[in-house]
Motif scaffolding. Structure first.
Motif, mmCIF file in Angstrom:
data_model
loop_
_atom_site.group_PDB
_atom_site.id
_atom_site.type_symbol
_atom_site.label_atom_id
_atom_site.label_comp_id
_atom_site.label_asym_id
_atom_site.label_seq_id
_atom_site.Cartn_x
_atom_site.Cartn_y
_atom_site.Cartn_z
ATOM 1 N N GLY B 74 -18.236 -1.821 3.099
ATOM 2 C CA GLY B 74 -16.829 -1.680 2.710
ATOM 3 C C GLY B 74 -16.557 -1.872 1.236
ATOM 4 N N ILE B 75 -17.590 -1.696 0.405
ATOM 5 C CA ILE B 75 -17.447 -1.975 -1.031
ATOM 6 C C ILE B 75 -16.970 -0.733 -1.793
ATOM 7 N N PRO B 76 -15.812 -0.861 -2.463
ATOM 8 C CA PRO B 76 -15.287 0.303 -3.181
ATOM 9 C C PRO B 76 -16.028 0.574 -4.484
ATOM 10 N N THR B 100 -9.928 1.812 5.102
ATOM 11 C CA THR B 100 -10.775 0.797 5.748
ATOM 12 C C THR B 100 -10.122 -0.574 5.625
ATOM 13 N N GLN B 101 -9.169 -0.717 4.704
ATOM 14 C CA GLN B 101 -8.421 -1.971 4.553
ATOM 15 C C GLN B 101 -6.979 -1.619 4.204
ATOM 16 N N PRO B 102 -6.029 -2.031 5.046
ATOM 17 C CA PRO B 102 -4.621 -1.777 4.724
ATOM 18 C C PRO B 102 -4.192 -2.697 3.591
ATOM 19 N N THR B 104 -3.386 -5.598 1.523
ATOM 20 C CA THR B 104 -3.681 -6.994 1.834
ATOM 21 C C THR B 104 -3.335 -7.859 0.627
ATOM 22 N N ASP B 105 -2.522 -8.887 0.852
ATOM 23 C CA ASP B 105 -2.143 -9.796 -0.227
ATOM 24 C C ASP B 105 -3.307 -10.743 -0.509
ATOM 25 N N ILE B 106 -3.816 -10.689 -1.738
ATOM 26 C CA ILE B 106 -4.920 -11.596 -2.070
ATOM 27 C C ILE B 106 -4.489 -12.599 -3.145
ATOM 28 N N ALA B 108 -2.991 -12.893 -6.358
ATOM 29 C CA ALA B 108 -2.522 -12.343 -7.624
ATOM 30 C C ALA B 108 -2.222 -10.845 -7.533
ATOM 31 N N LEU B 121 -15.696 4.791 -1.144
ATOM 32 C CA LEU B 121 -14.499 4.007 -0.867
ATOM 33 C C LEU B 121 -13.840 3.696 -2.210
ATOM 34 N N GLN B 123 -10.602 1.506 -4.119
ATOM 35 C CA GLN B 123 -9.629 0.433 -3.957
ATOM 36 C C GLN B 123 -8.340 0.751 -4.720
#
Lengths: 142, 137
Positions: B74-76, B100-102, B104-106, B108, B121, B123
């Motif tokens: 899953g690495i962009p 693959t990932q909606p 997502t609050d991380i 910052a 992929l 990001q």
């Protein structure tokens, strides 16, 4: 539950007691526990429970399960980034991959390939086995 | 020194140009024949003089195992900045893009990852610029 019929390694000293007490093995229940009566299902069950508790005995692995229970089906990259950004863990990708391997071997995480990527899902069944063995309902007051 | 060009390997240069322009909204900058392939770059309409993205042929034998391993985990391969990631996510979903990932609050920033249909992929990131303003006050 994964039953390993080839003879799982169990560390408990008294296998007969475990097999008799677990109550999950019809071939043992109701019999006088003795070494000759231990069926392989009971052994596999004990080994399985050991794996589950060992898998849960780690803060990082519990955080991984927390994150998967918030949003199921994550790639390794996503798990790494949320652990780093949300929980301030600076682990290598290899370390997190190994943690996922432990969770997967305990049956707490299952992986599924969708397209060309691999996604990790939380599998609560082993936890249900724990509550089935030690029910969480309140004790009746005497 | 400044970054003027970066690249992603693509399975098919023409299909990649279509995706990067028609779906993502970038603009073609260079399209120069080069043997069997092309020196094919796109830029963002928001910064025409900004960095170019080279859509590079993936025929080198090292490319497939390299990309397969990254995509599996899953690495962009690249990151594009957007002002409104939720709106961009909805817009791209509407165009059939697979994430693959909606969003997502991380902390910052809010990030998401999608499949560029060319083997990579990518990001998306919406940085929370206002968080620091709040901290200053």
């Amino acid at each position: 539950m994964v039953v390993n019929t080839s003879g799982p390694v169990v560390h408990e000293p008294n296998l007969a007691k475990i097999a008799a007490a677990c109550g999950y093995c019809p071939q043992v229940r109701g019999y006088e526990a003795s070494a000759t009566l231990i069926c392989k299902l009971s052994l596999a069950y004990s080994a399985f429970m050991v794996d589950v508790f060992r898998a849960l005995d780690d803060q990082t692995r519990r955080l991984v399960l927390d994150e998967l229970s918030v949003r199921d089906g994550q790639t390794l990259f996503e798990i790494c980034s949320t652990l780093t950004m949300r929980h301030g863990l600076s682990l290598t990708r290899q370390a997190i991959s190994q943690h996922l391997g432990v969770l997967e071997s305990a049956g707490l995480v299952v992986t599924e390939r969708r397209g060309r990527s691999k996604f990790h899902y939380f599998s609560p069944e082993p936890l249900a086995e724990i509550t089935a063995r030690w029910p969480t309902r309140k004790r009746i007051q005497q | 020194m400044k970054i003027a060009l970066t690249s992603v390997f693509v399975d098919d240069q023409r299909a990649a140009l279509a995706f990067y322009t028609e779906v993502l909204g970038f603009m073609k900058r260079r399209d120069v024949p080069l043997g069997d392939n092309f020196w094919l770059t796109v830029v963002s309409p928001e910064s025409l003089d900004g960095p170019e993205l080279l859509l590079e042929p993936s025929d080198h034998p090292a490319v497939k195992p390299y990309r397969d391993a990254l995509v599996e985990d899953g690495i962009p391969l690249a990151q594009f900045a957007v002002d409104d990631i939720e709106a961009e996510h909805a817009r791209l979903i509407g165009k059939g893009v697979v994430f693959t990932q909606p969003p997502t609050d991380i902390g910052a920033a809010v990030v998401a990852v999608f499949d560029d249909t060319c083997g990579n992929l990518i990001q998306l990131i919406e940085e929370k610029l206002h968080a620091t303003d709040e901290d200053v006050r």
